[in-house]
Scaffold this motif. Structure first.
Motif, PDB file in Angstrom:
ATOM      1  N   ARG A  65      -4.798  -2.896  11.625  1.00 21.45           N
ATOM      2  CA  ARG A  65      -3.578  -3.445  11.023  1.00 21.45           C
ATOM      3  C   ARG A  65      -3.883  -4.029   9.651  1.00 21.45           C
ATOM      4  NH1 ARG A  65      -0.322  -7.959  10.594  1.00 21.45           N
ATOM      5  NH2 ARG A  65       1.870  -7.661  11.151  1.00 21.45           N
ATOM      6  N   ALA A  66      -4.973  -4.773   9.543  1.00 19.04           N
ATOM      7  CA  ALA A  66      -5.356  -5.376   8.265  1.00 19.04           C
ATOM      8  C   ALA A  66      -5.667  -4.301   7.223  1.00 19.04           C
ATOM      9  CB  ALA A  66      -6.555  -6.305   8.459  1.00 19.04           C
ATOM     10  N   ALA A  67      -6.353  -3.244   7.628  1.00 12.64           N
ATOM     11  CA  ALA A  67      -6.655  -2.150   6.699  1.00 12.64           C
ATOM     12  C   ALA A  67      -5.368  -1.468   6.244  1.00 12.64           C
ATOM     13  CB  ALA A  67      -7.602  -1.142   7.361  1.00 12.64           C
ATOM     14  N   CYS A  68      -4.408  -1.321   7.148  1.00 11.11           N
ATOM     15  CA  CYS A  68      -3.130  -0.717   6.802  1.00 11.11           C
ATOM     16  C   CYS A  68      -2.348  -1.619   5.837  1.00 11.11           C
ATOM     17  CB  CYS A  68      -2.333  -0.437   8.069  1.00 11.11           C
ATOM     18  SG  CYS A  68      -0.932   0.672   7.807  1.00 11.11           S
ATOM     19  N   LEU A  69      -2.431  -2.929   6.046  1.00 12.42           N
ATOM     20  CA  LEU A  69      -1.786  -3.858   5.109  1.00 12.42           C
ATOM     21  C   LEU A  69      -2.385  -3.708   3.715  1.00 12.42           C
ATOM     22  CD1 LEU A  69      -1.417  -7.063   7.314  1.00 12.42           C
ATOM     23  CD2 LEU A  69       0.455  -5.729   6.298  1.00 12.42           C
ATOM     24  N   SER A  70      -3.690  -3.512   3.633  1.00 14.91           N
ATOM     25  CA  SER A  70      -4.327  -3.262   2.338  1.00 14.91           C
ATOM     26  C   SER A  70      -3.786  -1.978   1.721  1.00 14.91           C
ATOM     27  CB  SER A  70      -5.850  -3.176   2.478  1.00 14.91           C
ATOM     28  OG  SER A  70      -6.408  -4.448   2.716  1.00 14.91           O
ATOM     29  N   GLY A  71      -3.574  -0.966   2.558  1.00 13.03           N
ATOM     30  CA  GLY A  71      -2.995   0.282   2.072  1.00 13.03           C
ATOM     31  C   GLY A  71      -1.589   0.092   1.526  1.00 13.03           C
ATOM     32  N   LEU A  72      -0.779  -0.686   2.235  1.00 13.81           N
ATOM     33  CA  LEU A  72       0.577  -0.955   1.748  1.00 13.81           C
ATOM     34  C   LEU A  72       0.540  -1.742   0.441  1.00 13.81           C
ATOM     35  CD1 LEU A  72       2.521  -1.746   5.049  1.00 13.81           C
ATOM     36  CD2 LEU A  72       2.379   0.415   3.780  1.00 13.81           C
ATOM     37  N   ALA A  73      -0.412  -2.669   0.332  1.00 10.22           N
ATOM     38  CA  ALA A  73      -0.554  -3.434  -0.911  1.00 10.22           C
ATOM     39  C   ALA A  73      -0.939  -2.521  -2.073  1.00 10.22           C
ATOM     40  CB  ALA A  73      -1.580  -4.548  -0.728  1.00 10.22           C
ATOM     41  N   ALA A  74      -1.844  -1.571  -1.819  1.00  8.78           N
ATOM     42  CA  ALA A  74      -2.247  -0.616  -2.860  1.00  8.78           C
ATOM     43  C   ALA A  74      -1.066   0.266  -3.258  1.00  8.78           C
ATOM     44  CB  ALA A  74      -3.415   0.236  -2.370  1.00  8.78           C
ATOM     45  N   ALA A  75      -0.295   0.728  -2.270  1.00 10.21           N
ATOM     46  CA  ALA A  75       0.869   1.567  -2.558  1.00 10.21           C
ATOM     47  C   ALA A  75       1.899   0.796  -3.370  1.00 10.21           C
ATOM     48  CB  ALA A  75       1.488   2.079  -1.258  1.00 10.21           C
ATOM     49  N   LYS A  76       2.151  -0.436  -2.988  1.00 11.26           N
ATOM     50  CA  LYS A  76       3.136  -1.241  -3.718  1.00 11.26           C
ATOM     51  C   LYS A  76       2.672  -1.506  -5.144  1.00 11.26           C
ATOM     52  CE  LYS A  76       6.217  -5.144  -3.390  1.00 11.26           C
ATOM     53  NZ  LYS A  76       6.807  -6.153  -2.518  1.00 11.26           N
ATOM     54  N   ALA A  77       1.388  -1.758  -5.336  1.00 16.41           N
ATOM     55  CA  ALA A  77       0.855  -1.973  -6.689  1.00 16.41           C
ATOM     56  C   ALA A  77       1.045  -0.715  -7.533  1.00 16.41           C
ATOM     57  CB  ALA A  77      -0.617  -2.374  -6.628  1.00 16.41           C
ATOM     58  N   HIS A  78       0.872   0.452  -6.926  1.00 13.21           N
ATOM     59  CA  HIS A  78       1.007   1.712  -7.666  1.00 13.21           C
ATOM     60  C   HIS A  78       2.474   2.059  -7.922  1.00 13.21           C
ATOM     61  CE1 HIS A  78      -0.311   5.676  -9.071  1.00 13.21           C
ATOM     62  NE2 HIS A  78       0.755   6.148  -8.442  1.00 13.21           N
ATOM     63  N   LEU A  79       3.318   1.856  -6.922  1.00 14.85           N
ATOM     64  CA  LEU A  79       4.718   2.294  -7.004  1.00 14.85           C
ATOM     65  C   LEU A  79       5.676   1.225  -7.514  1.00 14.85           C
ATOM     66  CD1 LEU A  79       4.906   4.080  -3.527  1.00 14.85           C
ATOM     67  CD2 LEU A  79       4.707   5.190  -5.780  1.00 14.85           C
ATOM     68  N   GLY A  80       5.306  -0.039  -7.383  1.00  9.41           N
ATOM     69  CA  GLY A  80       6.206  -1.129  -7.739  1.00  9.41           C
ATOM     70  C   GLY A  80       7.063  -1.594  -6.577  1.00  9.41           C
ATOM     71  N   SER A  81       7.301  -0.728  -5.607  1.00  7.05           N
ATOM     72  CA  SER A  81       8.115  -1.067  -4.442  1.00  7.05           C
ATOM     73  C   SER A  81       7.802  -0.111  -3.300  1.00  7.05           C
ATOM     74  CB  SER A  81       9.607  -0.958  -4.786  1.00  7.05           C
ATOM     75  OG  SER A  81      10.403  -1.067  -3.617  1.00  7.05           O
ATOM     76  N   LEU A  82       7.727  -0.646  -2.102  1.00  3.48           N
ATOM     77  CA  LEU A  82       7.539   0.208  -0.925  1.00  3.48           C
ATOM     78  C   LEU A  82       8.807   0.982  -0.592  1.00  3.48           C
ATOM     79  CD1 LEU A  82       5.437  -2.105   1.420  1.00  3.48           C
ATOM     80  CD2 LEU A  82       4.637  -0.285  -0.094  1.00  3.48           C
ATOM     81  N   ASN A  83       9.930   0.569  -1.163  1.00  7.96           N
ATOM     82  CA  ASN A  83      11.188   1.285  -0.928  1.00  7.96           C
ATOM     83  C   ASN A  83      11.147   2.710  -1.465  1.00  7.96           C
ATOM     84  OD1 ASN A  83      12.161  -1.046   0.232  1.00  7.96           O
ATOM     85  ND2 ASN A  83      13.308  -1.679  -1.570  1.00  7.96           N
ATOM     86  N   LYS A  84      10.189   3.029  -2.325  1.00 11.18           N
ATOM     87  CA  LYS A  84      10.066   4.380  -2.881  1.00 11.18           C
ATOM     88  C   LYS A  84       9.394   5.347  -1.907  1.00 11.18           C
ATOM     89  CE  LYS A  84      10.022   2.855  -7.655  1.00 11.18           C
ATOM     90  NZ  LYS A  84       9.273   2.818  -8.918  1.00 11.18           N
ATOM     91  N   ILE A  85       8.855   4.823  -0.816  1.00 13.39           N
ATOM     92  CA  ILE A  85       8.203   5.680   0.184  1.00 13.39           C
ATOM     93  C   ILE A  85       9.273   6.282   1.081  1.00 13.39           C
ATOM     94  CG2 ILE A  85       6.616   5.728   2.149  1.00 13.39           C
ATOM     95  CD1 ILE A  85       5.143   3.353   0.754  1.00 13.39           C
ATOM     96  N   THR A  86       9.281   7.619   1.158  1.00 16.29           N
ATOM     97  CA  THR A  86      10.276   8.299   1.980  1.00 16.29           C
ATOM     98  C   THR A  86       9.723   8.738   3.338  1.00 16.29           C
ATOM     99  OG1 THR A  86       9.757  10.413   0.924  1.00 16.29           O
ATOM    100  CG2 THR A  86      11.584   9.135  -0.011  1.00 16.29           C
ATOM    101  N   ARG A  87       8.398   8.817   3.432  1.00 16.44           N
ATOM    102  CA  ARG A  87       7.788   9.273   4.691  1.00 16.44           C
ATOM    103  C   ARG A  87       6.300   8.960   4.662  1.00 16.44           C
ATOM    104  NH1 ARG A  87       9.156  10.723   9.697  1.00 16.44           N
ATOM    105  NH2 ARG A  87       7.688  12.148  10.594  1.00 16.44           N
TER     106      ARG A  87
END
Length: 156
Positions: free
Chosen positions: A70-92
């Motif tokens: 879970r912690a590793a996945c949270l790091s992944g979401l943090a990396a994605a948000k830093a790259h995209l600006g928002s997790l709302n841009k993830i469609t799948r």
């Protein structure tokens, strides 16, 4: 179709993302190729500090492994948000890979990997649960128990 409100869902679930991870070597955390965002292997860290060390089933419990995934996945979401600006841009969530440092006779891999899968389900909804591969390995960089791999489809 954009998954609505992933950023808001984190708030609703009272989940704080850690700071985006920074590389431990000569690589980048995220690369976008067309509508796909590929993340480097994500570890259970906050900053450059490991949350867990060791192997699941040999010093660390399945529950600790679940938490590490879970912690590793949270790091992944943090990396994605830093790259995209928002997790709302993830469609799948296109792919989830979970690598678990464990002894050869360990058999509880799915229970450990559910730490990442269930987080993604909770944040993005049941229809976004990804296909996954779960593997037991003899070691993971820096002596950590879990490493995850994410491929995300993003809005174009």
């Amino acid at each position: 179709m954009v998954v609505p409100g992933a950023d808001a869902r984190l708030l609703e679930l009272d989940i704080d993302l850690p700071p985006p991870p920074t590389p431990f070597g000569a690589y980048v955390e995220a690369v976008q190729v067309g509508p796909l965002l590929f993340l480097s292997g994500m570890l259970p860290v906050i900053g450059h500090e490991a949350i867990y060390h060791g192997r699941i089933g040999e010093g660390l419990s399945v529950l600790e492994g679940y938490d590490a995934a879970r912690a590793a996945c949270l790091s992944g979401l943090a990396a994605a948000k830093a790259h995209l600006g928002s997790l709302n841009k993830i469609t799948r969530i296109a792919k989830l890979g979970v690598y678990i440092a464990s002894p050869g006779d360990f058999q509880e891999h799915p229970k450990v990997a559910d730490g990442a899968s269930e987080l993604l389900r909770d944040v993005f909804g049941a229809s976004s649960v990804p296909p996954r591969i779960v593997l037991g390995v003899s070691s993971i960089p820096l002596g950590m128990p879990v490493e995850i791999e994410l491929v995300l489809e993003i809005e174009s």
